[in-house]
Design a protein around this motif. Structure first.
Motif, mmCIF file in Angstrom:
data_model
loop_
_atom_site.group_PDB
_atom_site.id
_atom_site.type_symbol
_atom_site.label_atom_id
_atom_site.label_comp_id
_atom_site.label_asym_id
_atom_site.label_seq_id
_atom_site.Cartn_x
_atom_site.Cartn_y
_atom_site.Cartn_z
ATOM 1 N N VAL A 86 -6.622 -15.735 0.465
ATOM 2 C CA VAL A 86 -5.999 -14.695 -0.366
ATOM 3 C C VAL A 86 -5.527 -13.537 0.508
ATOM 4 C CG1 VAL A 86 -6.490 -12.963 -2.147
ATOM 5 C CG2 VAL A 86 -7.236 -15.331 -2.463
ATOM 6 N N CYS A 89 -2.307 -14.586 1.844
ATOM 7 C CA CYS A 89 -1.429 -15.288 0.903
ATOM 8 C C CYS A 89 -0.024 -14.676 0.862
ATOM 9 C CB CYS A 89 -2.049 -15.253 -0.494
ATOM 10 S SG CYS A 89 -1.049 -16.121 -1.725
ATOM 11 N N ARG A 90 0.964 -15.536 0.825
ATOM 12 C CA ARG A 90 2.353 -15.103 0.670
ATOM 13 C C ARG A 90 3.037 -15.992 -0.376
ATOM 14 N NH1 ARG A 90 3.213 -11.396 4.332
ATOM 15 N NH2 ARG A 90 5.434 -11.307 3.892
ATOM 16 N N SER A 91 2.258 -16.350 -1.413
ATOM 17 C CA SER A 91 2.770 -17.282 -2.419
ATOM 18 C C SER A 91 3.719 -16.640 -3.415
ATOM 19 C CB SER A 91 1.605 -17.925 -3.185
ATOM 20 O OG SER A 91 0.837 -18.728 -2.330
ATOM 21 N N CYS A 95 3.272 -10.003 -2.065
ATOM 22 C CA CYS A 95 2.678 -9.857 -0.730
ATOM 23 C C CYS A 95 3.449 -8.846 0.112
ATOM 24 C CB CYS A 95 2.644 -11.210 -0.014
ATOM 25 S SG CYS A 95 4.284 -11.841 0.380
ATOM 26 N N ARG A 98 2.059 -5.045 -0.334
ATOM 27 C CA ARG A 98 0.615 -4.753 -0.422
ATOM 28 C C ARG A 98 0.113 -4.226 0.921
ATOM 29 N NH1 ARG A 98 -0.895 -11.030 0.005
ATOM 30 N NH2 ARG A 98 -0.921 -11.167 2.265
ATOM 31 N N VAL A 163 -3.788 -10.285 -10.816
ATOM 32 C CA VAL A 163 -3.050 -10.622 -9.591
ATOM 33 C C VAL A 163 -3.691 -9.822 -8.462
ATOM 34 C CG1 VAL A 163 -0.848 -11.267 -10.640
ATOM 35 C CG2 VAL A 163 -1.266 -8.882 -10.019
ATOM 36 N N ALA A 180 1.755 -17.702 -10.046
ATOM 37 C CA ALA A 180 1.335 -18.002 -8.674
ATOM 38 C C ALA A 180 -0.124 -17.617 -8.458
ATOM 39 C CB ALA A 180 2.240 -17.267 -7.686
ATOM 40 N N CYS A 181 -0.498 -16.427 -8.913
ATOM 41 C CA CYS A 181 -1.833 -15.936 -8.612
ATOM 42 C C CYS A 181 -2.896 -16.578 -9.501
ATOM 43 C CB CYS A 181 -1.883 -14.416 -8.709
ATOM 44 S SG CYS A 181 -3.016 -13.688 -7.494
HETATM 45 S S1 SF4 Z 1 -0.367 -11.732 -5.890
HETATM 46 FE FE1 SF4 Z 1 -1.656 -13.548 -5.615
HETATM 47 S S2 SF4 Z 1 -0.172 -15.254 -5.329
HETATM 48 FE FE2 SF4 Z 1 0.960 -13.327 -4.985
HETATM 49 S S3 SF4 Z 1 0.834 -12.981 -2.744
HETATM 50 FE FE3 SF4 Z 1 -0.890 -11.859 -3.691
HETATM 51 S S4 SF4 Z 1 -2.627 -13.291 -3.617
HETATM 52 FE FE4 SF4 Z 1 -0.758 -14.499 -3.277
#
Ligand code: SF4
Length: 269
Positions: A86, A89-91, A95, A98, A163, A180-181
């Motif tokens: 996590v 993560c770049r799903s 991302c 943040r 999220v 995604a999250c």
């Molecule tokens: S919000 Fe969730 S899915 Fe999206 S980048 Fe962050 S951890 Fe990954």
């Protein structure tokens, strides 16, 4: 339900003075998006009346599943590896801005309650912790009042945002970002195996219930998500600004305690 001395002490810490429970009053509507304000915690006066808990048959959420490729990225990971995944993560696009992904805090194994909050705020994003400021301290007192804790040697609750990365300028997460999250949240549930999910805030509540009603209408009944009972309540930051609604929050916790004890029946995603 009666209160023992510990619960009475914790309720007093919440700023909630126990009344002799009065007759039911109309449910209070909460704005979908409470206006941001930097109010300090305020000790509340005893409420005039508290709405009665309305237990109902679980409602069933209809929610898009995370994309298979994203779900596969998290499937089978253990707790520490999931936390690392996590953080990197770049799903989804969240991302990009943040500072820290917020994995969550509390029990790492077999949590009794999973508390799912609205997305991280600025303080959470900076700290990398869920509910890290005044709202978190109120949440901790609420959990203690219900006999749970996310701190100490034997935490029994886990608190995590719906999220893990803060949407820019505090906007609501988009459906694709929620989809995604959810792969992360799903793996957290598999590992924690909670008995109950407490959804705090309209974004968490709508995602987990699959409904678009105002928060006030999602309270007071038991929903279902991934085979688990879901109870909806106010976000702690809102309660700091609107202490009169702490009575309703305590009603929600009482409903959650009842739902966590009930045997699973007919729950589905
Ligand atoms: S919000 Fe969730 S899915 Fe999206 S980048 Fe962050 S951890 Fe990954």
């Amino acid at each position: 339900m009666s209160w023992d001395e510990r619960q009475r002490a914790m309720l007093a810490e919440m700023g909630y003075r126990l009344p002799a429970w009065p007759a039911a009053a109309p449910a209070v509507e909460v704005p979908d998006e409470p206006p941001p304000a930097a109010a300090a915690p305020v000790a509340m006066a005893a409420p005039a009346a508290a709405p009665a808990v309305r237990a109902a048959a679980p409602t069933t959420a209809s929610i898009a599943a995370p994309a298979p490729a994203i779900a596969a990225a998290f499937a089978g990971l253990d707790w520490s590896t999931l936390r690392e995944a996590v953080a990197a993560c770049r799903s989804c696009g969240l991302c990009q801005q943040r500072r820290n992904a917020v994995f969550g805090n509390g029990a790492a194994m077999r949590a009794q309650w999973l508390v799912v909050t609205d997305p991280p705020d600025e303080a959470d994003d900076a700290a990398g912790d869920a509910m890290s400021a005044d709202a978190g301290r109120l949440l901790d007192r609420m959990l203690l009042a219900a006999g749970l804790t996310r701190t100490g040697d034997a935490p029994t609750a886990f608190v995590t945002p719906v999220v893990k990365c803060r949407p820019p300028r505090g906007r609501a997460p988009q459906p694709a970002e929620l989809d995604a999250c959810e792969a992360v949240l799903a793996r957290q549930v598999e590992l924690l195996q909670p008995r109950l999910v407490l959804a705090l805030g309209v974004q968490a509540a709508r995602r987990l219930t699959g409904l678009t009603e105002p928060l006030g209408r999602l309270r007071g009944r038991v929903h279902a998500w991934r085979g688990l009972p879901v109870v909806v309540s106010y976000p702690p930051a809102y309660l700091l600004r609107t202490p009169a609604d702490k009575a309703g929050a305590w009603d929600d916790l009482r409903l959650a305690l009842q739902a966590a004890k009930a045997p699973a029946r007919g729950r589905s995603t």
